[in-house]
Design an enzyme around this catalytic site. Structure first.
Site, PDB file in Angstrom:
ATOM      1  N   ASP A   9      42.354  -8.054  -0.645  1.00  0.00           N
ATOM      2  CA  ASP A   9      42.415  -6.905   0.158  1.00  0.00           C
ATOM      3  C   ASP A   9      42.795  -7.214   1.603  1.00  0.00           C
ATOM      4  OD1 ASP A   9      42.457  -3.994   0.056  1.00  0.00           O
ATOM      5  OD2 ASP A   9      40.494  -4.184   1.492  1.00  0.00           O
ATOM      6  N   SER A  10      43.428  -5.886   2.006  1.00  0.00           N
ATOM      7  CA  SER A  10      43.605  -6.024   3.618  1.00  0.00           C
ATOM      8  C   SER A  10      42.490  -6.388   4.517  1.00  0.00           C
ATOM      9  CB  SER A  10      44.443  -4.725   3.826  1.00  0.00           C
ATOM     10  OG  SER A  10      43.488  -3.618   3.552  1.00  0.00           O
ATOM     11  N   TYR A  41      46.426  -1.870   6.338  1.00  0.00           N
ATOM     12  CA  TYR A  41      47.969  -2.040   5.850  1.00  0.00           C
ATOM     13  C   TYR A  41      48.473  -0.914   5.341  1.00  0.00           C
ATOM     14  CZ  TYR A  41      47.555  -7.012   4.513  1.00  0.00           C
ATOM     15  OH  TYR A  41      47.680  -8.366   4.380  1.00  0.00           O
ATOM     16  N   GLY A  42      47.652   0.247   5.504  1.00  0.00           N
ATOM     17  CA  GLY A  42      48.015   1.762   4.971  1.00  0.00           C
ATOM     18  C   GLY A  42      49.270   2.364   5.679  1.00  0.00           C
ATOM     19  N   CYS A  72      43.923  -3.680  -3.811  1.00  0.00           N
ATOM     20  CA  CYS A  72      44.249  -3.038  -2.513  1.00  0.00           C
ATOM     21  C   CYS A  72      45.504  -2.163  -3.186  1.00  0.00           C
ATOM     22  CB  CYS A  72      44.801  -4.030  -1.502  1.00  0.00           C
ATOM     23  SG  CYS A  72      45.396  -2.987  -0.124  1.00  0.00           S
ATOM     24  N   ASN A  73      45.402  -0.745  -3.007  1.00  0.00           N
ATOM     25  CA  ASN A  73      46.286  -0.194  -3.742  1.00  0.00           C
ATOM     26  C   ASN A  73      47.612  -0.088  -2.774  1.00  0.00           C
ATOM     27  OD1 ASN A  73      45.107   2.134  -5.764  1.00  0.00           O
ATOM     28  ND2 ASN A  73      43.727   1.452  -4.060  1.00  0.00           N
ATOM     29  N   THR A  74      47.515  -0.245  -1.577  1.00  0.00           N
ATOM     30  CA  THR A  74      48.631  -0.424  -0.785  1.00  0.00           C
ATOM     31  C   THR A  74      49.392  -1.560  -0.862  1.00  0.00           C
ATOM     32  OG1 THR A  74      47.257   0.773   0.750  1.00  0.00           O
ATOM     33  CG2 THR A  74      49.175  -0.134   1.665  1.00  0.00           C
ATOM     34  N   GLU A 157      36.171   1.618   8.045  1.00  0.00           N
ATOM     35  CA  GLU A 157      36.065   0.289   8.667  1.00  0.00           C
ATOM     36  C   GLU A 157      35.165   0.293  10.054  1.00  0.00           C
ATOM     37  OE1 GLU A 157      38.536  -2.681   8.785  1.00  0.00           O
ATOM     38  OE2 GLU A 157      38.800  -2.401   6.555  1.00  0.00           O
ATOM     39  N   CYS A 191      42.145   4.247  -3.085  1.00  0.00           N
ATOM     40  CA  CYS A 191      42.122   3.118  -2.035  1.00  0.00           C
ATOM     41  C   CYS A 191      40.781   2.521  -2.086  1.00  0.00           C
ATOM     42  CB  CYS A 191      42.297   3.931  -0.701  1.00  0.00           C
ATOM     43  SG  CYS A 191      41.906   2.930   0.686  1.00  0.00           S
ATOM     44  N   THR A 192      40.668   1.265  -2.072  1.00  0.00           N
ATOM     45  CA  THR A 192      39.706   0.722  -2.579  1.00  0.00           C
ATOM     46  C   THR A 192      38.516   0.837  -1.348  1.00  0.00           C
ATOM     47  OG1 THR A 192      40.377  -1.518  -1.749  1.00  0.00           O
ATOM     48  CG2 THR A 192      40.707  -1.161  -3.962  1.00  0.00           C
ATOM     49  N   HIS A 193      38.849   1.226  -0.478  1.00  0.00           N
ATOM     50  CA  HIS A 193      37.747   1.541   0.701  1.00  0.00           C
ATOM     51  C   HIS A 193      37.188   2.772   0.423  1.00  0.00           C
ATOM     52  CE1 HIS A 193      39.804  -1.394   3.330  1.00  0.00           C
ATOM     53  NE2 HIS A 193      39.163  -1.039   4.453  1.00  0.00           N
TER      54      HIS A 193
HETATM   55  N1  DGL Z   1      42.091  -1.060   0.613  1.00  0.00           N
HETATM   56  C1  DGL Z   1      43.457  -0.731   0.821  1.00  0.00           C
HETATM   57  C2  DGL Z   1      43.936   0.332  -0.383  1.00  0.00           C
HETATM   58  O1  DGL Z   1      43.330   0.101  -1.469  1.00  0.00           O
HETATM   59  C3  DGL Z   1      43.819  -0.021   2.092  1.00  0.00           C
HETATM   60  C4  DGL Z   1      43.103  -0.060   3.299  1.00  0.00           C
HETATM   61  C5  DGL Z   1      44.332  -0.218   4.534  1.00  0.00           C
HETATM   62  O2  DGL Z   1      44.915   0.635   4.637  1.00  0.00           O
HETATM   63  O3  DGL Z   1      44.580  -1.498   4.574  1.00  0.00           O
HETATM   64  O4  DGL Z   1      45.014   0.819  -0.194  1.00  0.00           O
END
Ligand code: DGL
Length: 273
Positions: A9-10, A41-42, A72-74, A157, A191-193
């Site tokens: 993940d990011s 990363y988003g 990570c979805n992004t 975060e 988004c995994t966050h």
């Molecule tokens: N956890 C990441 C996702 O699932 C996004 C977090 C980020 O923006 O880095 O998209």
């Protein structure tokens, strides 16, 4: 030689996926890598996310991993297709890289009676249209409404996810989603966050709307994948061990990571280049 499954993940979000992998597939070994030094990363461009993710995948390969999950979805939205189609055949044809979008798209339609679903994710995930494209393959009649939530990852975060200040941004993005359609009855946290914001999101949801998290879905899909691909399964080591790496500072990673993972962890620093 069998090696751990790589989970990327990011930053911290992929730990919400790893937690479920560990629950459903406890005998496997896992190496987690968070690119915290370069998160989020988003909001980054396609090229940047692709380059960073490819570096991470190469790092996992250097650790011996044969199977990597982009938790990570992004990264799944912006890098997975290129990595699978262009890089893997050249770099390591016997290795596999999987994402979180397809497993989620395969089941999301089953959660909705109205056949109207909401996707909430980072700007990168939403702008890529990956969910609309994938969902159309599995649920052609489903209407998909998307909402980018650029403030949610920074709130999470920075540990502000259960503070009153977060209410404004939770309500703002939910209002924007339901303005697109009042009939949405299932929302995917794409988004995994976002599972860290779950309680707050639920408190603002209209009654009867289901909130769908990815962790269990991705774990179930990986479990089926390993059964269907014994040639990959036999390359995965199975001693129930976990290792955590971050591209940033390990002490602060350990502190934050325990919130996402639900238990104390020990992390090491690594550079990707
Ligand atoms: N956890 C990441 C996702 O699932 C996004 C977090 C980020 O923006 O880095 O998209």
């Amino acid at each position: 030689m069998p090696a751990p499954i790589g989970v990327f993940d990011s930053g911290y979000g992929g730990l919400t996926i790893l937690k479920e992998l560990k629950k459903q597939l406890p005998t496997y070994d896992y190496i987690y890598l968070g690119d915290n030094a370069r998160a989020p990363y988003g909001t980054r461009s396609f090229d940047t996310v692709y380059q960073y993710t490819l570096e991470a995948v190469n790092w996992f390969f250097a650790q011996g991993c044969d199977l990597v999950v982009l938790a990570c979805n992004t990264a799944s939205a912006k890098a997975l297709r290129n990595i699978q189609q262009i890089d893997l055949p050249k770099l390591a044809p016997g290795k596999r890289v999987l994402g979180v979008i397809r497993p989620s798209a395969e089941v999301l339609g089953n959660f909705s009676h109205t056949q109207k679903v909401g996707i909430m994710g980072t700007q990168g995930t939403i702008q890529s249209d990956s969910y609309t494209i994938e969902l159309a393959k599995f649920f052609p009649a489903l209407k998909v409404f998307q909402q980018a939530c650029p403030m949610w990852v920074p709130l999470i975060e920075n540990g502000e996810y259960d503070h009153p200040g977060a209410d404004y941004f939770v309500q703002q993005y939910l209002d924007a989603l339901f303005k697109q359609s009042a009939d949405i009855d299932a929302i995917l946290l794409a988004c995994t966050h976002y599972p860290l914001l779950e309680a707050k999101i639920r408190s603002f949801l209209p009654p009867g709307v289901k909130l769908v998290e990815q962790g269990a879905i991705v774990a179930e899909s990986l479990s089926k994948y390993l059964v269907a691909h014994p040639e990959i399964d036999q390359k995965c080591s199975k001693n129930g061990q976990l290792a955590f790496f971050t591209t940033d500072e390990p002490l602060s990673f350990e502190k934050q990571a325990s919130l996402f993972f639900g238990q104390k962890i020990e992390a090491k620093h690594t550079d990707l280049a």
